[in-house]
Enzyme design. Structure first.
Site, PDB file in Angstrom:
ATOM      1  N   CYS A  90       0.848  -1.195   0.000  1.00  0.00           N
ATOM      2  CA  CYS A  90       0.000   0.000   0.000  1.00  0.00           C
ATOM      3  C   CYS A  90       0.885   1.248   0.000  1.00  0.00           C
ATOM      4  O   CYS A  90       1.796   1.363   0.821  1.00  0.00           O
ATOM      5  CB  CYS A  90      -0.907  -0.018   1.234  1.00  0.00           C
ATOM      6  SG  CYS A  90      -1.876   1.472   1.461  1.00  0.00           S
ATOM      7  N   CYS A  93       0.298   3.147   3.543  1.00  0.00           N
ATOM      8  CA  CYS A  93       0.717   2.622   4.851  1.00  0.00           C
ATOM      9  C   CYS A  93       1.690   1.449   4.763  1.00  0.00           C
ATOM     10  O   CYS A  93       2.092   0.905   5.789  1.00  0.00           O
ATOM     11  CB  CYS A  93      -0.491   2.240   5.691  1.00  0.00           C
ATOM     12  SG  CYS A  93      -1.198   0.640   5.239  1.00  0.00           S
ATOM     13  N   CYS A 139      -7.422  -0.916   1.370  1.00  0.00           N
ATOM     14  CA  CYS A 139      -6.465  -1.414   2.356  1.00  0.00           C
ATOM     15  C   CYS A 139      -7.164  -1.490   3.724  1.00  0.00           C
ATOM     16  O   CYS A 139      -7.755  -0.507   4.164  1.00  0.00           O
ATOM     17  CB  CYS A 139      -5.278  -0.449   2.426  1.00  0.00           C
ATOM     18  SG  CYS A 139      -4.157  -0.802   3.780  1.00  0.00           S
ATOM     19  N   CYS A 142      -5.276   1.172   6.481  1.00  0.00           N
ATOM     20  CA  CYS A 142      -5.434   2.637   6.429  1.00  0.00           C
ATOM     21  C   CYS A 142      -6.692   3.057   5.684  1.00  0.00           C
ATOM     22  O   CYS A 142      -6.955   4.243   5.559  1.00  0.00           O
ATOM     23  CB  CYS A 142      -4.197   3.282   5.820  1.00  0.00           C
ATOM     24  SG  CYS A 142      -4.044   2.997   4.044  1.00  0.00           S
ATOM     25  N   CYS A 162      -8.040  -5.166 -10.284  1.00  0.00           N
ATOM     26  CA  CYS A 162      -7.638  -4.064 -11.160  1.00  0.00           C
ATOM     27  C   CYS A 162      -7.240  -2.882 -10.256  1.00  0.00           C
ATOM     28  O   CYS A 162      -8.092  -2.258  -9.627  1.00  0.00           O
ATOM     29  CB  CYS A 162      -8.831  -3.719 -12.049  1.00  0.00           C
ATOM     30  SG  CYS A 162      -8.482  -2.456 -13.259  1.00  0.00           S
TER      31      CYS A 162
HETATM   32 ZN   LIG Z   1      -2.801   1.092   3.571  1.00  0.00          ZN
END
Ligand SMILES: [Zn+2]
Length: 175
Positions: A90, A93, A139, A142, A162
């Site tokens: 990510c 984060c 995610c 976060c 995607c």
């Molecule tokens: Zn994250």
């Protein structure tokens, strides 16, 4: 009245040390954010930041996509054609999200994966866009938007994650 002067000096010193302690904590928090662990499984501890903090950390484009559910233009992402071996984390984060072994060329113009790093490291949510019902993914740590998942992917899962390239940071596997 020297005791008053002594008191003022002591009081002043304690204020100074408090200030230093807070600054130290802030510095280590920022250092933790930049530490990437490509093996990390989400442990349920979420990361919350103010909009100003996210804006400060991310570029304008990343903020628009990750925090405001935007989409980058097709065929513009830096990681679209990345074929190196490693982990996609990510961008906001650093939680690991996808493995390079699951990346494939979907022809869509966005990085595509047929499986996820770990079921704990992705959260999905149904939403209604102008093409009908779709599944948004984000995610879990976060809550940043990543992209969508469709059921027209390759075997064995038949899924196509995607993902916006701007939502990912790539960590190459050390040989
Ligand atoms: Zn994250």
């Amino acid at each position: 009245m020297p005791w008053i002067i002594c008191f003022l000096i002591a009081f002043g010193l304690s204020l100074t040390s408090c200030g230093t302690a807070v600054k130290g904590q802030e510095a280590s928090k920022m250092a933790n954010d930049s530490l990437i662990d490509p093996q990390l499984i989400f442990d349920g501890k979420t990361i919350e930041k103010s909009e100003a903090e996210w804006q400060n950390q991310l570029t304008e484009l990343e903020y628009k996509i990750l925090r405001q559910k935007g989409t980058e233009r097709a065929f513009t992402g830096a990681l679209l054609d990345n074929k190196k071996t490693g982990t996609y984390c990510c961008k906001a984060c650093a939680l690991p999200l996808f493995k390079s072994a699951h990346k494939f060329d979907s022809g869509s113009g966005w990085p595509s994966f047929w499986d996820i790093f770990d079921p704990k490291n992705i959260e999905a949510q149904e939403e209604y866009g102008w093409t009908g019902k779709q599944i948004e993914i984000h995610c879990p740590r976060c809550k940043s938007h990543l992209g969508h998942v469709f059921d027209d992917g390759p075997k064995p899962t038949g899924l196509r994650y995607c993902i916006n390239s701007a939502c990912l940071q790539f960590v190459e596997q050390k040989k």
